[in-house]
Motif scaffolding. Structure first.
Motif, mmCIF file in Angstrom:
data_model
loop_
_atom_site.group_PDB
_atom_site.id
_atom_site.type_symbol
_atom_site.label_atom_id
_atom_site.label_comp_id
_atom_site.label_asym_id
_atom_site.label_seq_id
_atom_site.Cartn_x
_atom_site.Cartn_y
_atom_site.Cartn_z
ATOM 1 N N THR A 58 41.134 -8.688 57.945
ATOM 2 C CA THR A 58 41.594 -8.627 56.474
ATOM 3 C C THR A 58 41.391 -7.092 55.776
ATOM 4 O O THR A 58 41.710 -7.017 54.760
ATOM 5 N N VAL A 59 40.588 -6.308 56.646
ATOM 6 C CA VAL A 59 40.634 -4.991 56.063
ATOM 7 C C VAL A 59 41.847 -4.226 55.667
ATOM 8 O O VAL A 59 42.074 -3.663 54.707
ATOM 9 N N MET A 62 43.026 -5.899 52.476
ATOM 10 C CA MET A 62 42.403 -5.493 51.443
ATOM 11 C C MET A 62 42.399 -3.967 50.998
ATOM 12 O O MET A 62 42.739 -3.652 49.873
ATOM 13 N N LEU A 155 36.248 -0.181 49.982
ATOM 14 C CA LEU A 155 37.555 -1.128 49.944
ATOM 15 C C LEU A 155 38.039 -0.824 48.563
ATOM 16 O O LEU A 155 37.489 -0.263 47.632
ATOM 17 N N ASN A 156 39.414 -0.991 48.333
ATOM 18 C CA ASN A 156 40.118 -1.246 46.957
ATOM 19 C C ASN A 156 39.362 -1.814 46.118
ATOM 20 O O ASN A 156 38.795 -2.811 46.486
ATOM 21 N N GLU A 158 40.442 -3.652 43.817
ATOM 22 C CA GLU A 158 40.711 -5.012 43.564
ATOM 23 C C GLU A 158 40.286 -5.989 44.718
ATOM 24 O O GLU A 158 40.368 -7.229 44.289
ATOM 25 N N SER A 159 39.918 -5.501 45.675
ATOM 26 C CA SER A 159 39.317 -6.110 46.834
ATOM 27 C C SER A 159 37.852 -6.450 46.722
ATOM 28 O O SER A 159 37.174 -7.181 47.400
ATOM 29 N N ARG A 160 37.156 -5.618 46.074
ATOM 30 C CA ARG A 160 35.858 -5.387 46.337
ATOM 31 C C ARG A 160 34.984 -6.602 45.814
ATOM 32 O O ARG A 160 33.800 -7.122 46.138
ATOM 33 N N VAL A 163 34.539 -9.563 48.067
ATOM 34 C CA VAL A 163 33.587 -9.334 49.108
ATOM 35 C C VAL A 163 32.279 -9.165 48.928
ATOM 36 O O VAL A 163 31.319 -9.590 49.592
ATOM 37 N N SER A 207 31.210 -4.070 42.307
ATOM 38 C CA SER A 207 32.743 -3.682 42.487
ATOM 39 C C SER A 207 33.344 -2.568 41.730
ATOM 40 O O SER A 207 34.460 -2.050 41.963
#
Length: 217
Positions: A58-59, A62, A155-156, A158-160, A163, A207
């Motif tokens: 997924t990295v 993301m 991470l970006n 939007e993805s943090r 997670v 995030s």
């Protein structure tokens, strides 16, 4: 339809590597053939295959924050650590359930060092030896969660949030095992809904923070 969705994802994100997918399949095969784990190294391999691979898959989807100054290896290592931490937490939560199916997902050498037999596990004996053993297993899982934080922060944006939510929520299961006095034979550790809801804004605030390396610049 699922194949088409996967093909589309791989086409859109060419950095997705096929090896974690193959390793996950090997993890499923491993689970069919094995019900005991002699050492933590063997158990780690299982955790990597069935859960750590998800992080590696997924990295690339993301993405890494443009503000990140971290090495890409740190991000992947954190994603792998989160998968391993989550799987270790599952194992510790489900000891009783797994034992009733004749399975023990715990390092046998460490059980022996703690003076715990398979008969003790199948009988669900919560002894001082078991509590001490569980403290060590929980500490190990928490160490992987701490390593996962280093990757999640890079991470970006939007993805943090999801997670961080996964990390905080799953880590709370370890707290519940402790609250149950390490009785994971007859009590299933679960996080109450109120605690889950309280964790979401915490994850969201985390995030919003820029990657630590950019904050030091």
């Amino acid at each position: 339809m699922l194949d088409a969705a996967l093909a589309d994802a791989v086409a859109a994100f060419p950095a997705v590597d096929v090896r974690p997918f193959r390793d996950m399949i090997e993890g499923m095969r491993m689970d069919l053939a094995r019900s005991r784990y002699a050492t933590f190294d063997v158990l780690y391999l299982y955790c990597y295959r069935v859960a750590g691979t998800v992080g590696l898959m997924t990295v690339p989807v993301m993405g890494v924050s443009p503000d990140s100054g971290a090495d890409l290896g740190t991000v992947y290592a954190g994603a792998l650590a989160l998968g391993v931490a989550n799987q270790l937490t599952n194992i510790l939560r489900d000891v009783g359930e797994d034992a009733r199916r004749g399975r023990i997902y715990l390092p046998q050498d460490e059980l022996a060092m703690a003076g715990i037999s398979e008969a003790d596990i199948f009988a669900g004996r919560v002894t001082d030896q078991w509590r001490s053993f569980m403290k060590g297993q929980i500490a190990r899982a928490r160490a992987y969660f701490r390593q996962a934080e280093q990757g999640a922060a890079q991470l970006n944006q939007e993805s943090r949030w999801p997670v961080w939510a996964s990390l905080l929520l799953y880590r709370q299961i370890l707290d519940e095992i402790e609250a149950n006095d390490y009785d994971n034979f007859s009590k299933r550790a679960y996080v109450p809904k109120a605690k889950k809801l309280a964790a979401l804004p915490k994850a969201y605030l985390r995030s919003l923070k820029k990657p630590p390396s950019s904050q030091r610049q």
